[in-house]
Scaffold this active site. Structure first.
Site, PDB file in Angstrom:
ATOM      1  N   ASP A   8      14.383  11.600  10.631  1.00 40.88           N
ATOM      2  CA  ASP A   8      13.794  12.721  10.113  1.00 40.88           C
ATOM      3  C   ASP A   8      12.317  12.692  10.345  1.00 40.88           C
ATOM      4  O   ASP A   8      11.711  11.935   9.334  1.00 40.88           O
ATOM      5  CB  ASP A   8      14.300  12.908   8.797  1.00 40.88           C
ATOM      6  N   LYS A  70       2.891  17.888  12.111  1.00 44.76           N
ATOM      7  CA  LYS A  70       3.901  18.832  12.588  1.00 44.76           C
ATOM      8  C   LYS A  70       3.888  20.195  12.629  1.00 44.76           C
ATOM      9  O   LYS A  70       4.405  20.867  13.094  1.00 44.76           O
ATOM     10  CB  LYS A  70       5.040  18.298  11.503  1.00 44.76           C
ATOM     11  N   GLU A 171      17.322  20.591  11.348  1.00 49.79           N
ATOM     12  CA  GLU A 171      17.433  19.712  10.148  1.00 49.79           C
ATOM     13  C   GLU A 171      18.750  20.231   9.243  1.00 49.79           C
ATOM     14  O   GLU A 171      19.038  19.326   8.481  1.00 49.79           O
ATOM     15  CB  GLU A 171      16.038  19.659   9.484  1.00 49.79           C
ATOM     16  N   ASP A 193      15.885  23.716   1.418  1.00 51.08           N
ATOM     17  CA  ASP A 193      15.055  22.421   1.654  1.00 51.08           C
ATOM     18  C   ASP A 193      13.754  22.710   1.071  1.00 51.08           C
ATOM     19  O   ASP A 193      12.844  23.351   1.724  1.00 51.08           O
ATOM     20  CB  ASP A 193      15.101  22.250   3.165  1.00 51.08           C
TER      21      ASP A 193
END
Ligand code: AMP
Length: 375
Positions: A8, A70, A171, A193
């Site tokens: 992850d 990211k 994800e 999330d």
């Protein structure tokens, strides 16, 4: 058979898992932690640091400490979102020859793929040290909204780190896999999330295919790339600073080290209030004035924290509503809700999710590990 690690690769933190004796489990890093901060730095002595060590020295070495890479991977420099994010980070960025992005660390410039590769390299090396064997293959997760360029750049990062990326998976799909929801037919699953820096919500459908293999499809996804635990921490930090200023007349936010201690105290208080109703914020020698050193000592209750966090929780629930509307389903059709991201440990967030979906969300798998476990 060679082992494949599941990674992850998060905006703020990463986790790595492996299947051993048929069960996936998290591999601890060299520091003994189950997650690794997604931070890379060139120290003042010219040493490259990755993870916790990089994060720790960030305040005193901000120009050479790269985080949240990211946000930039697979983007062009001129994009509006990039320019906005660029304004919020202390490290230098420039346009590369092909219109992409480069960030500076020390006197060198790096592409986001190269920074991500440094993180992946540490994850790989730490896993190898733990397992006592060489790892060359990985599955890496990306947000459901990542486009082909972002996915390819993530693959490239793996390659630079010496990893053959067998799969890039979404994800939310990984989270659903971790709970085994791929084994059920016609399940409609929501993955909520709430991480350190970003909020994402995805509506998934488990569909049974003709060959008997179930597939998981993302039917809608939405989010806010600038909504996360860090925003809560900032509001708490300002509350602490304001309270202290009321009694002392001193604004400790202006001093970088004072600011760092406030930031750390804010996050610590927030985490403690997930399991207790009241906490003490205690920062000795936060500053000094004519009367000598001053200590900061405050009480923060869970109720007050929830006040401070309310606007963010409401925003997440508004986005959840939008994601449901964009999906082919009604709220009542949803069979399962999964919580992902460390911030979902906050009871007020769990309550808001339960109220909106009308069912208790799943938290059986650790929310900061569930994506890596699924991978
Ligand atoms: P992630 O990006 O999933 O690693 O989530 C990290 C975020 O979760 C950070 O903002 C943490 O402060 C927050 N967090 C971790 N543990 C807790 C907790 N027990 N209660 C509230 N927030 C937490």
């Amino acid at each position: 058979m060679a082992k494949i690690i599941g990674i992850d690769l998060g905006t703020t933190n990463c986790a790595v898992a492996i299947v051993q004796s048929g069960e996936p489990s998290i591999i601890e890093n060299a520091e003994g932690a189950r997650t690794t901060p997604s931070v890379v730095a060139m120290s003042k002595t010219g040493e490259r640091l990755v993870g916790l060590l990089a994060k720790r020295q960030g305040v005193t070495n901000p120009k050479n400490t790269v985080y949240q890479i990211k946000r930039f991977i697979g983007h062009n420099f001129d994009e509006e979102a990039v320019q906005k994010d660029k304004a919020a980070v202390p490290f230098e960025m420039r346009k590369s020859a092909n219109g992409g992005i480069e960030v500076q660390m020390g006197d060198k410039w790096y592409r986001p793929e190269e920074i991500s590769a440094m993180i992946l390299q540490k994850l790989k090396q730490d896993a190898e040290a733990k397992l006592g064997e060489t790892i060359t293959e990985a599955v890496i997760t990306v947000p459901a909204y990542f486009n082909d360029t972002q996915r390819q750049a993530t693959r490239d990062a793996g390659k630079i780190a010496g990893l053959d990326v067998k799969r890039i998976i979404n994800e939310p799909t990984a989270a659903a896999l971790a709970y085994g929801f791929n084994k059920k037919k016609n399940e409609k699953v929501v993955v909520f999330d709430f991480g350190g820096g970003t909020f994402d919500i995805s509506v998934l459908e488990v569909a049974s295919a003709e060959d008997g293999e179930n597939s998981i499809e993302v039917r809608s996804t939405d989010g806010d790339a600038h909504l996360g635990g860090k925003d809560l921490d900032q509001n708490i930090m300002h509350w602490i600073a304001d309270e202290f200023k009321k009694e002392s007349g001193i604004d400790v936010r202006n001093d970088p080290l004072g600011r760092q201690r406030l930031d750390e105290a804010a996050e610590k208080a927030k985490i403690e209030l997930s399991s207790s109703l009241e906490t003490e914020i205690n920062i000795p020698f936060i500053t000094s004035d004519a009367s000598g050193p001053r200590n900061l000592l405050l009480k923060l209750t869970r109720a007050k924290l929830e006040d401070i966090a309310r606007e963010y929780i409401d925003r997440a629930m508004q986005i959840s509503k939008r994601a449901m509307e964009a999906s082919p389903f009604k709220v009542g059709d949803i069979n399962e809700v999964i919580l992902v991201g460390g911030q979902t440990r906050m009871p007020a967030i769990q309550k808001a999710v339960e109220e909106f979906f009308g069912k208790k969300p799943h938290m059986g798998v650790n929310p900061d590990e569930v994506v890596a476990i699924g991978a």
